[in-house]
Design an enzyme around this catalytic site. Structure first.
Site, PDB file in Angstrom:
ATOM      1  N   ARG A 155      -8.039   6.417  -4.079  1.00 25.52           N
ATOM      2  CA  ARG A 155      -7.172   5.267  -4.376  1.00 25.52           C
ATOM      3  C   ARG A 155      -8.088   4.076  -4.603  1.00 25.52           C
ATOM      4  O   ARG A 155      -8.839   3.674  -3.704  1.00 25.52           O
ATOM      5  CB  ARG A 155      -6.204   4.967  -3.238  1.00 25.52           C
ATOM      6  N   GLU A 181       5.531   0.939  -5.672  1.00 25.38           N
ATOM      7  CA  GLU A 181       5.643   0.369  -4.319  1.00 25.38           C
ATOM      8  C   GLU A 181       6.026  -1.102  -4.348  1.00 25.38           C
ATOM      9  O   GLU A 181       5.834  -1.809  -3.366  1.00 25.38           O
ATOM     10  CB  GLU A 181       4.354   0.598  -3.523  1.00 25.38           C
ATOM     11  N   ASP A 212       4.882  -0.519   1.434  1.00 24.52           N
ATOM     12  CA  ASP A 212       5.009  -1.635   0.489  1.00 24.52           C
ATOM     13  C   ASP A 212       6.365  -1.604  -0.205  1.00 24.52           C
ATOM     14  O   ASP A 212       6.930  -2.656  -0.503  1.00 24.52           O
ATOM     15  CB  ASP A 212       3.870  -1.595  -0.541  1.00 24.52           C
ATOM     16  N   ASP A 254     -16.901   8.301 -12.193  1.00 18.65           N
ATOM     17  CA  ASP A 254     -18.323   8.598 -12.433  1.00 18.65           C
ATOM     18  C   ASP A 254     -19.042   9.102 -11.179  1.00 18.65           C
ATOM     19  O   ASP A 254     -20.139   9.652 -11.272  1.00 18.65           O
ATOM     20  CB  ASP A 254     -19.043   7.357 -12.988  1.00 18.65           C
ATOM     21  N   HIS A 292      -7.320   0.163   1.202  1.00 15.66           N
ATOM     22  CA  HIS A 292      -7.163  -0.256   2.601  1.00 15.66           C
ATOM     23  C   HIS A 292      -8.122   0.459   3.553  1.00 15.66           C
ATOM     24  O   HIS A 292      -8.238   0.065   4.719  1.00 15.66           O
ATOM     25  CB  HIS A 292      -5.730   0.001   3.083  1.00 15.66           C
TER      26      HIS A 292
HETATM   27  C1  3PY Z   1       2.189   2.090   1.447  1.00 13.78           C
HETATM   28  O1  3PY Z   1       2.859   2.634   2.335  1.00 13.78           O
HETATM   29  O2  3PY Z   1       2.544   1.081   0.828  1.00 13.78           O
HETATM   30  C2  3PY Z   1       0.891   2.632   1.095  1.00 13.78           C
HETATM   31  O3  3PY Z   1       0.324   2.228   0.103  1.00 13.78           O
HETATM   32  C3  3PY Z   1       0.243   3.625   2.004  1.00 13.78           C
HETATM   33  O4  3PY Z   1      -1.107   3.339   2.182  1.00 13.78           O
HETATM   34 MG    MG Z   2       0.854   0.304  -0.437  1.00 13.54          MG
END
Ligand code: 3PY
Ligand code: MG
Length: 262
Positions: free
Chosen positions: A70, A146, A172, A84, A45
Site C-alpha cells: 500500500r 474509503e 476511513d 521497481d 500507516h
Molecule cells: C481503513 O480502515 O481505512 C484502512 O485503510 C485500513 O488500514
Molecule cells: Mg484507510
C-alpha cells in the site's frame, strides 16, 4: 514472474492476506511461510518506509506468497518505486474519482497500457529483461474505496481500464459516511459495502476488505469479497501473546485475544 494472488482472483478463488506494519525481515519471512496468499506492506500507516522495502521484499522473494504494497499516496513516483523493488500489486489509498484511478493505473503499467517509466531494478535482478514482457499482465492495481466521494464514484472507478479490483478501507469509510469508526454493523455501512460489491460485479473486478479481525475477514469472504486481510503482524502477535498469557494464568484466552487494534 507469476502473480499467484492475481491468478487466484482471475480464477475466482478467494484469498487471504496479512498486513505488514513492522519493518522486520525475520517476521516477514516467517509470515511468508505460513501459507497465507499475500502480504501487504503498508507505506501509508505502517511503521516502515521505502528503504525498509528494499530489505523486506527480497526476504520473501521465492516464497509462495504475493508481495503487495500500500503506497502512501497516489503518485507515479511512489507507485513506480515500489514496483521497481518487487511489489506485484499496489493498493492505492483514498481514490476519489475515475481520474484518480486512471492515474494509479497509468503508474502501474508500461506503455502503451500506461506510463510507467522503465527501470525495474529488483524484478530484473530476479527475472532479467523477461520481466518487461510479463509485467503489465502480472501487476495488480487496486484502488481503495474509503471516502464519501470515492463511494459516490465507485461505478466509474471500477470501470477504469487497468483496475483489477477495489479494496475497502472500512475505518476511513466509516468516517466518510459520518458514522462511528468501527460501526461496521451500521445499515449505512452495509449499504456502502453492497454498492462497492455491485460495482465490482458489474465491471468484473475483484473486491477486497481490510479485515480488522480474522472473523471479519471470514465474514467478508462469505459475503461477496474475493480477498481480505485476516489481521496484521502486530494484531496476530498481540493476540497470540494475550492468549498464551491468559492460558498460563488460567484465564479465558478468547476474551484476552479478542482485544482489538492494529
Ligand atoms: C481503513 O480502515 O481505512 C484502512 O485503510 C485500513 O488500514
Ligand atoms: Mg484507510
Amino acid at each position: 514472474m507469476i502473480n499467484t494472488a492475481l491468478q487466484h482472483w482471475r480464477e475466482g478463488k478467494p484469498s487471504l492476506g496479512i498486513w505488514i506494519n513492522l519493518p522486520d525481515i525475520h517476521l516477514a519471512e516467517t509470515l511468508a511461510r505460513t501459507g497465507v496468499d499475500w502480504l501487504c506492506f503498508d507505506l501509508q500507516h505502517g511503521l516502515m518506509d521505502y528503504s525498509d522495502l528494499t530489505r523486506l521484499l527480497p526476504a520473501i522473494c521465492g516464497q509462495p506468497v504475493t508481495p503487495l504494497v500500500r503506497v502512501a499516496a497516489n503518485t507515479p513516483d511512489q507507485i513506480g518505486k515500489v514496483l521497481d523493488v518487487g511489489a506485484e500489486g499496489v493498493i492505492v489509498p483514498m481514490v476519489n474519482s475515475a481520474e484518480e484511478a486512471r492515474q494509479a493505473a497509468a503508474a502501474c503499467y508500461y506503455p502503451p497500457q500506461g506510463q510507467r517509466s522503465c527501470g525495474p531494478m529488483r524484478p530484473a535482478m530476479v527475472s532479467g529483461i523477461e520481466y518487461l514482457a510479463h509485467a503489465n499482465a502480472q501487476i495488480a492495481c487496486l484502488p481503495m474505496i474509503e471516502t464519501e466521494e470515492g463511494l459516490e464514484n465507485v461505478e466509474e472507478i471500477a470501470a477504469v481500464e487497468g483496475v483489477d479490483g477495489l479494496f475497502v478501507g472500512p475505518m476511513d469509510l466509516c468516517y466518510g459516511l459520518g458514522i462511528a469508526p468501527g460501526d461496521f454493523g451500521n445499515p449505512r455501512f452495509k449499504e456502502a459495502i453492497a454498492a462497492i460489491i455491485a460495482a465490482c460485479q458489474k465491471h468484473e473486478r475483484v473486491v477486497g476488505m481490510f479485515g480488522y479481525s480474522a472473523e471479519m475477514a471470514h465474514e467478508s469472504l462469505r459475503n461477496g469479497f474475493h480477498f481480505a486481510s485476516a489481521g496484521t503482524d502486530i494484531s496476530f502477535f498481540r493476540s497470540g501473546v494475550s492468549r498464551g498469557l491468559a492460558i498460563a494464568r488460567g484465564e479465558n484466552p478468547d476474551e484476552a485475544a479478542a482485544r482489538g487494534g492494529y
